[in-house]
Scaffold this motif. Sequence first.
Motif, PDB file in Angstrom:
ATOM      1  N   ASP A  56       0.833  -1.203   0.000  1.00 30.39           N
ATOM      2  CA  ASP A  56       0.000   0.000   0.000  1.00 30.39           C
ATOM      3  C   ASP A  56       0.863   1.246   0.000  1.00 30.39           C
ATOM      4  OD1 ASP A  56      -2.432  -1.405   0.121  1.00 30.39           O
ATOM      5  OD2 ASP A  56      -2.230  -1.642   2.297  1.00 30.39           O
ATOM      6  N   ARG A  57       0.321   2.322  -0.555  1.00 30.87           N
ATOM      7  CA  ARG A  57       1.038   3.590  -0.507  1.00 30.87           C
ATOM      8  C   ARG A  57       0.889   4.226   0.871  1.00 30.87           C
ATOM      9  NH1 ARG A  57       3.797   5.548  -4.447  1.00 30.87           N
ATOM     10  NH2 ARG A  57       3.514   4.646  -6.517  1.00 30.87           N
ATOM     11  N   LEU A  58       1.871   5.049   1.216  1.00 33.37           N
ATOM     12  CA  LEU A  58       1.887   5.691   2.527  1.00 33.37           C
ATOM     13  C   LEU A  58       0.599   6.454   2.796  1.00 33.37           C
ATOM     14  CD1 LEU A  58       3.546   6.536   5.089  1.00 33.37           C
ATOM     15  CD2 LEU A  58       4.163   8.591   3.798  1.00 33.37           C
ATOM     16  N   ASP A  59       0.159   7.280   1.831  1.00 36.19           N
ATOM     17  CA  ASP A  59      -1.033   8.098   2.057  1.00 36.19           C
ATOM     18  C   ASP A  59      -2.255   7.244   2.348  1.00 36.19           C
ATOM     19  OD1 ASP A  59       0.463  10.338   1.680  1.00 36.19           O
ATOM     20  OD2 ASP A  59      -0.451  10.942  -0.222  1.00 36.19           O
ATOM     21  N   ASP A  60      -2.355   6.078   1.705  1.00 39.36           N
ATOM     22  CA  ASP A  60      -3.500   5.204   1.939  1.00 39.36           C
ATOM     23  C   ASP A  60      -3.450   4.604   3.336  1.00 39.36           C
ATOM     24  OD1 ASP A  60      -4.434   5.665  -0.662  1.00 39.36           O
ATOM     25  OD2 ASP A  60      -3.195   4.043  -1.471  1.00 39.36           O
ATOM     26  N   VAL A  61      -2.254   4.336   3.836  1.00 34.29           N
ATOM     27  CA  VAL A  61      -2.096   3.767   5.175  1.00 34.29           C
ATOM     28  C   VAL A  61      -2.373   4.819   6.243  1.00 34.29           C
ATOM     29  CG1 VAL A  61      -0.418   2.787   6.794  1.00 34.29           C
ATOM     30  CG2 VAL A  61      -0.480   1.999   4.418  1.00 34.29           C
ATOM     31  N   VAL A  62      -1.881   6.031   6.024  1.00 34.00           N
ATOM     32  CA  VAL A  62      -1.994   7.088   7.027  1.00 34.00           C
ATOM     33  C   VAL A  62      -3.403   7.667   7.085  1.00 34.00           C
ATOM     34  CG1 VAL A  62      -1.183   9.403   7.636  1.00 34.00           C
ATOM     35  CG2 VAL A  62       0.447   7.645   6.905  1.00 34.00           C
ATOM     36  N   GLY A  63      -4.069   7.775   5.940  1.00 32.82           N
ATOM     37  CA  GLY A  63      -5.396   8.370   5.932  1.00 32.82           C
ATOM     38  C   GLY A  63      -5.345   9.876   6.034  1.00 32.82           C
ATOM     39  N   ALA A  64      -6.281  10.463   6.777  1.00 28.93           N
ATOM     40  CA  ALA A  64      -6.428  11.921   6.821  1.00 28.93           C
ATOM     41  C   ALA A  64      -5.880  12.536   8.089  1.00 28.93           C
ATOM     42  CB  ALA A  64      -7.899  12.290   6.667  1.00 28.93           C
ATOM     43  N   GLY A  65      -5.081  11.774   8.855  1.00 29.42           N
ATOM     44  CA  GLY A  65      -4.593  12.287  10.129  1.00 29.42           C
ATOM     45  C   GLY A  65      -3.093  12.495  10.153  1.00 29.42           C
ATOM     46  N   PHE A  66      -2.555  12.531  11.372  1.00 29.14           N
ATOM     47  CA  PHE A  66      -1.117  12.697  11.588  1.00 29.14           C
ATOM     48  C   PHE A  66      -0.411  11.354  11.455  1.00 29.14           C
ATOM     49  CE2 PHE A  66      -2.762  16.472  13.606  1.00 29.14           C
ATOM     50  CZ  PHE A  66      -1.759  17.426  13.470  1.00 29.14           C
ATOM     51  N   ALA A  67       0.886  11.413  11.206  1.00 30.93           N
ATOM     52  CA  ALA A  67       1.693  10.194  11.118  1.00 30.93           C
ATOM     53  C   ALA A  67       3.053  10.441  11.748  1.00 30.93           C
ATOM     54  CB  ALA A  67       1.846   9.758   9.664  1.00 30.93           C
ATOM     55  N   MET A  68       3.576   9.429  12.393  1.00 29.13           N
ATOM     56  CA  MET A  68       4.949   9.441  12.878  1.00 29.13           C
ATOM     57  C   MET A  68       5.732   8.449  12.029  1.00 29.13           C
ATOM     58  SD  MET A  68       7.247  10.563  15.021  1.00 29.13           S
ATOM     59  CE  MET A  68       6.288  11.280  16.367  1.00 29.13           C
ATOM     60  N   ILE A  69       6.640   8.967  11.215  1.00 27.39           N
ATOM     61  CA  ILE A  69       7.488   8.119  10.387  1.00 27.39           C
ATOM     62  C   ILE A  69       8.835   8.019  11.073  1.00 27.39           C
ATOM     63  CG2 ILE A  69       8.542   7.833   8.117  1.00 27.39           C
ATOM     64  CD1 ILE A  69       6.279   9.518   6.960  1.00 27.39           C
ATOM     65  N   THR A  70       9.251   6.825  11.403  1.00 25.56           N
ATOM     66  CA  THR A  70      10.465   6.659  12.182  1.00 25.56           C
ATOM     67  C   THR A  70      11.235   5.424  11.744  1.00 25.56           C
ATOM     68  OG1 THR A  70      11.327   6.278  14.421  1.00 25.56           O
ATOM     69  CG2 THR A  70       9.092   5.481  13.967  1.00 25.56           C
ATOM     70  N   SER A  71      12.553   5.517  11.768  1.00 25.81           N
ATOM     71  CA  SER A  71      13.395   4.367  11.466  1.00 25.81           C
ATOM     72  C   SER A  71      13.722   3.570  12.729  1.00 25.81           C
ATOM     73  CB  SER A  71      14.691   4.825  10.785  1.00 25.81           C
ATOM     74  OG  SER A  71      15.375   5.766  11.596  1.00 25.81           O
ATOM     75  N   THR A  72      13.379   4.143  13.888  1.00 22.66           N
ATOM     76  CA  THR A  72      13.550   3.460  15.166  1.00 22.66           C
ATOM     77  C   THR A  72      12.192   3.315  15.821  1.00 22.66           C
ATOM     78  OG1 THR A  72      15.745   4.446  15.457  1.00 22.66           O
ATOM     79  CG2 THR A  72      14.691   3.495  17.412  1.00 22.66           C
ATOM     80  N   PRO A  73      11.617   2.125  15.854  1.00 26.46           N
ATOM     81  CA  PRO A  73      10.269   1.964  16.392  1.00 26.46           C
ATOM     82  C   PRO A  73      10.189   2.449  17.837  1.00 26.46           C
ATOM     83  CG  PRO A  73      10.991  -0.031  15.265  1.00 26.46           C
ATOM     84  CD  PRO A  73      12.192   0.850  15.379  1.00 26.46           C
ATOM     85  N   PRO A  74       9.141   3.198  18.185  1.00 25.84           N
ATOM     86  CA  PRO A  74       8.965   3.605  19.581  1.00 25.84           C
ATOM     87  C   PRO A  74       8.570   2.403  20.427  1.00 25.84           C
ATOM     88  CG  PRO A  74       7.056   4.231  18.286  1.00 25.84           C
ATOM     89  CD  PRO A  74       8.058   3.678  17.315  1.00 25.84           C
ATOM     90  N   GLY A  75       8.671   2.543  21.734  1.00 25.62           N
ATOM     91  CA  GLY A  75       8.250   1.469  22.622  1.00 25.62           C
ATOM     92  C   GLY A  75       6.781   1.153  22.453  1.00 25.62           C
ATOM     93  N   ALA A  76       6.395  -0.043  22.886  1.00 28.42           N
ATOM     94  CA  ALA A  76       5.016  -0.507  22.678  1.00 28.42           C
ATOM     95  C   ALA A  76       4.006   0.443  23.315  1.00 28.42           C
ATOM     96  CB  ALA A  76       4.853  -1.920  23.241  1.00 28.42           C
ATOM     97  N   GLN A  77       4.267   0.889  24.541  1.00 26.65           N
ATOM     98  CA  GLN A  77       3.310   1.764  25.207  1.00 26.65           C
ATOM     99  C   GLN A  77       3.218   3.123  24.521  1.00 26.65           C
ATOM    100  OE1 GLN A  77       1.106   0.958  27.663  1.00 26.65           O
ATOM    101  NE2 GLN A  77       0.290   2.952  27.050  1.00 26.65           N
ATOM    102  N   VAL A  78       4.357   3.643  24.064  1.00 25.59           N
ATOM    103  CA  VAL A  78       4.348   4.919  23.350  1.00 25.59           C
ATOM    104  C   VAL A  78       3.575   4.782  22.050  1.00 25.59           C
ATOM    105  CG1 VAL A  78       5.778   6.631  22.171  1.00 25.59           C
ATOM    106  CG2 VAL A  78       6.504   5.705  24.376  1.00 25.59           C
ATOM    107  N   ALA A  79       3.763   3.666  21.351  1.00 27.47           N
ATOM    108  CA  ALA A  79       3.048   3.446  20.092  1.00 27.47           C
ATOM    109  C   ALA A  79       1.545   3.395  20.326  1.00 27.47           C
ATOM    110  CB  ALA A  79       3.528   2.149  19.436  1.00 27.47           C
ATOM    111  N   VAL A  80       1.133   2.738  21.414  1.00 29.58           N
ATOM    112  CA  VAL A  80      -0.297   2.688  21.746  1.00 29.58           C
ATOM    113  C   VAL A  80      -0.820   4.094  22.039  1.00 29.58           C
ATOM    114  CG1 VAL A  80      -1.979   1.897  23.442  1.00 29.58           C
ATOM    115  CG2 VAL A  80      -0.262   0.315  22.552  1.00 29.58           C
ATOM    116  N   SER A  81      -0.058   4.867  22.799  1.00 31.53           N
ATOM    117  CA  SER A  81      -0.489   6.233  23.139  1.00 31.53           C
ATOM    118  C   SER A  81      -0.609   7.101  21.891  1.00 31.53           C
ATOM    119  CB  SER A  81       0.499   6.853  24.129  1.00 31.53           C
ATOM    120  OG  SER A  81       0.531   6.127  25.338  1.00 31.53           O
ATOM    121  N   LEU A  82       0.327   6.932  20.965  1.00 31.60           N
ATOM    122  CA  LEU A  82       0.260   7.700  19.711  1.00 31.60           C
ATOM    123  C   LEU A  82      -0.990   7.330  18.925  1.00 31.60           C
ATOM    124  CD1 LEU A  82       4.007   7.572  18.613  1.00 31.60           C
ATOM    125  CD2 LEU A  82       2.744   9.629  19.277  1.00 31.60           C
TER     126      LEU A  82
END
Length: 518
Positions: free
Chosen positions: A425-451
């Motif tokens: 899928d293309r990035l825009d289709d995955v992200v939709g109409a909201g905000f996105a955090m693009i990162t090469s270092t995955p955040p911790g599980a709890q931070v990802a849930v909070s985001l």
Amino acid sequence: MTDKAIRHVPVVVVGAGPTGVTAATLLAQYGVECLVLDRWPGVYPQPRAVHLDDEIYRVIARLGIADEFAAISRPTLGLRLLDNRFRVLAEFNRDTSRSRNGFPQANMFDQPELEALLRTNLERFPNAQLRGDTEVTEVTDNGKYVRVTFADRSDGQVHHVDSAYLLGCDGANSVVRAQIGSVMHDLKFEQRWLVADVAAAADLHQWEGVHQICDPVRAGTYMRIGTARYRWEFQLLAGESADDFGTLESLRPLIAPWTAGVDDGDLTLLRVTEYTFRAQIADRWRRGNVFILGDAAHLTPPFIGQGMGAGLRDAMNLAWKIAGVVNGTLSIDVLDSYEQERKPHARAMIRLALTVGRSMTGGGRLGNLVRRVALPRLRLVPGLREKVVDSTTPALHSSALVRRARRPGGLAGTLCPNPVLPDGDRLDDVVGAGFAMITSTPPGAQVAVSLRQRGVVVVVAQPGTVLAMWLRRGYATAALVRPDRTVMRAGRDVAALCAWTLTTVGRRSTASEPIPLH
């Protein structure tokens, strides 16, 4: 005339051209009810804009009509510069395959066809209504609401609508601009040009790019718009008018270099008109909750094909901000960023258009001599050919919603790319109409849930992918991307950026606790 009862609607859009319908569609996608008013009963039948780039194609895709637009548009190969004897001075080829934004970098189309697509698409949203054949007669803002008074020319009735916000997308002679006391600042450019649209039953067998005649006496442009439709534009000489070229016979001497060998019976003159190309920008783009967009705010000469695109950029920039304020997730202060971001960008594009136009057609005999000597040698300048056909536009200036770093070359204010992700899928289709955090270092599980709870989609840039290389070139490990796909903030400290995001994005705004954006 009789008055009708007052109606209430969150947003009124004046003008149903590409800018107005794009703004209304984006608002409707966010669930914001809006009313669009236009003076024409239907789509204005004459073409004006004929080009859009991949950044604007991306907006078209956001509206949900990428495939439909592909069916009515034609990618173009690039730019060919010719002298007044039609000898090739330079040629800049463009790869018509998809770009970093996911679409061809230059696309030709017929504006009435695009407007029909936009209007048909708007009908999918029950919270958006378009009323044509209306005339806005008055706009008043009492600080609590904006009252729009308009006459319905179909039945003579006068209507009043109270709205929280009013978007003036009503063109160069904008009623809304006049109502807010804004005036156009002239950037000292005005030229009269002849515009001719021709349908051909026979192929003209021309190079499939834009042809630019670099001649200070009779500058001209040729482009193929569709399968059988062509456009020519020529600078008019003193004393000439469009009436002098109102027949195929009178126009033929100008277009002969492209139509040699084609019988008159295979050519149909669709339209000949005169345009005055101007460079202007409004001194103010907002008063209270009234905003101006598109040609109401800026006029760009056509030399880089960015006039309509600038209006769609305005709509993309403003719609999500108004939706956030209406829905209570953004502070009203963020609306100040619209003019802060868009006005310098529009001015930069106007100046680029002026520079390109003057470099191709200015300077008289000396200019012609310089072009004959210099243009054929441009291919020898490393990277210049790529720069000429690169459709990337400047980064937005700093604002409450763009946190620019001191280091040059940073990502903030630029568009993120729109690649195909490993899942197909293309990035825009995955992200939709909201905000996105693009990162090469995955955040911790709890931070990802909070985001995710704050409506921020986390996209991990896998090593070696387009997103990973984009982050590295921007000296960043992570980037927070806004709903309009502009990078809000980027950096190397992923934990700090995530923490800042959690205090910034997705919190509901109240009178006592507005969302901090600084």
